[in-house]
Scaffold this motif. Sequence first.
Motif, PDB file in Angstrom:
ATOM      1  N   MET A   1       0.308  -1.005  -0.507  1.00  0.00           N
ATOM      2  CA  MET A   1       0.119  -0.329   0.092  1.00  0.00           C
ATOM      3  C   MET A   1       0.713   1.629   0.490  1.00  0.00           C
ATOM      4  O   MET A   1       1.874   0.735   0.566  1.00  0.00           O
ATOM      5  N   LYS A   2       0.519   2.152  -0.806  1.00  0.00           N
ATOM      6  CA  LYS A   2       1.360   3.359  -0.995  1.00  0.00           C
ATOM      7  C   LYS A   2       0.241   4.265  -0.308  1.00  0.00           C
ATOM      8  O   LYS A   2      -0.755   4.408  -0.412  1.00  0.00           O
ATOM      9  N   LYS A   3       0.600   5.780   0.857  1.00  0.00           N
ATOM     10  CA  LYS A   3      -0.462   6.693   0.951  1.00  0.00           C
ATOM     11  C   LYS A   3       0.704   7.791   1.416  1.00  0.00           C
ATOM     12  O   LYS A   3       1.792   7.782   2.023  1.00  0.00           O
ATOM     13  N   THR A   9       5.746  10.074   1.012  1.00  0.00           N
ATOM     14  CA  THR A   9       4.930   8.910   0.573  1.00  0.00           C
ATOM     15  C   THR A   9       5.357   7.576   1.202  1.00  0.00           C
ATOM     16  O   THR A   9       6.618   7.800   1.763  1.00  0.00           O
ATOM     17  N   TYR A  10       4.395   7.308   1.923  1.00  0.00           N
ATOM     18  CA  TYR A  10       4.504   5.753   3.169  1.00  0.00           C
ATOM     19  C   TYR A  10       4.110   4.750   2.071  1.00  0.00           C
ATOM     20  O   TYR A  10       3.195   4.812   1.082  1.00  0.00           O
ATOM     21  N   ASP A  11       5.321   3.891   1.825  1.00  0.00           N
ATOM     22  CA  ASP A  11       5.264   2.614   0.521  1.00  0.00           C
ATOM     23  C   ASP A  11       5.318   1.112   1.280  1.00  0.00           C
ATOM     24  O   ASP A  11       6.580   0.969   2.105  1.00  0.00           O
ATOM     25  N   THR A  12       4.717   0.771   1.497  1.00  0.00           N
ATOM     26  CA  THR A  12       5.323  -0.266   2.282  1.00  0.00           C
ATOM     27  C   THR A  12       5.578  -1.869   1.605  1.00  0.00           C
ATOM     28  O   THR A  12       6.290  -2.332   1.979  1.00  0.00           O
ATOM     29  N   THR A  13       6.206  -1.036   0.469  1.00  0.00           N
ATOM     30  CA  THR A  13       7.184  -1.907  -1.236  1.00  0.00           C
ATOM     31  C   THR A  13       8.312  -1.836  -0.563  1.00  0.00           C
ATOM     32  O   THR A  13       8.720  -2.356  -0.938  1.00  0.00           O
ATOM     33  N   CYS A  14       8.452  -0.513  -0.383  1.00  0.00           N
ATOM     34  CA  CYS A  14       9.634   0.175  -0.470  1.00  0.00           C
ATOM     35  C   CYS A  14      10.796   0.332   1.055  1.00  0.00           C
ATOM     36  O   CYS A  14      11.520   0.428   1.097  1.00  0.00           O
ATOM     37  N   THR A  39      11.080   3.600   6.787  1.00  0.00           N
ATOM     38  CA  THR A  39      11.089   4.400   5.685  1.00  0.00           C
ATOM     39  C   THR A  39      12.710   4.127   5.375  1.00  0.00           C
ATOM     40  O   THR A  39      13.411   4.184   6.659  1.00  0.00           O
ATOM     41  N   TYR A  47       1.121   0.202   9.354  1.00  0.00           N
ATOM     42  CA  TYR A  47      -0.146  -0.539   7.904  1.00  0.00           C
ATOM     43  C   TYR A  47      -0.907  -1.242   9.229  1.00  0.00           C
ATOM     44  O   TYR A  47      -0.660  -2.037   9.746  1.00  0.00           O
TER      45      TYR A  47
END
Length: 75
Positions: A1-3, A9-14, A39, A47
């Motif tokens: 998820m990205k928000k 930007t907060y992104d669970t994949t990165c 991050t 999340y």
Amino acid sequence: MKKVICKVTYDTTCAELIKKNTSGEFGDPAGYEESLYKTEDGKFFLYVNGGAESVYPEENIKRMSAAKAEEWLNA
């Protein structure tokens, strides 16, 4: 998820997963997951996702201070 929150930007994949907590079993409408991420630039976020009757009925990202992240880890 990205928000994006406050232009960050907060992104669970990165991000790096630090710890995950689960409550309930898969399919439990009151069950949920909380996952703490960090991050690359050292910001923390939580999340959350859960069943329709849980405290997190919708997928979301919540930013956290380093102090709150440590408090969450020690809880």
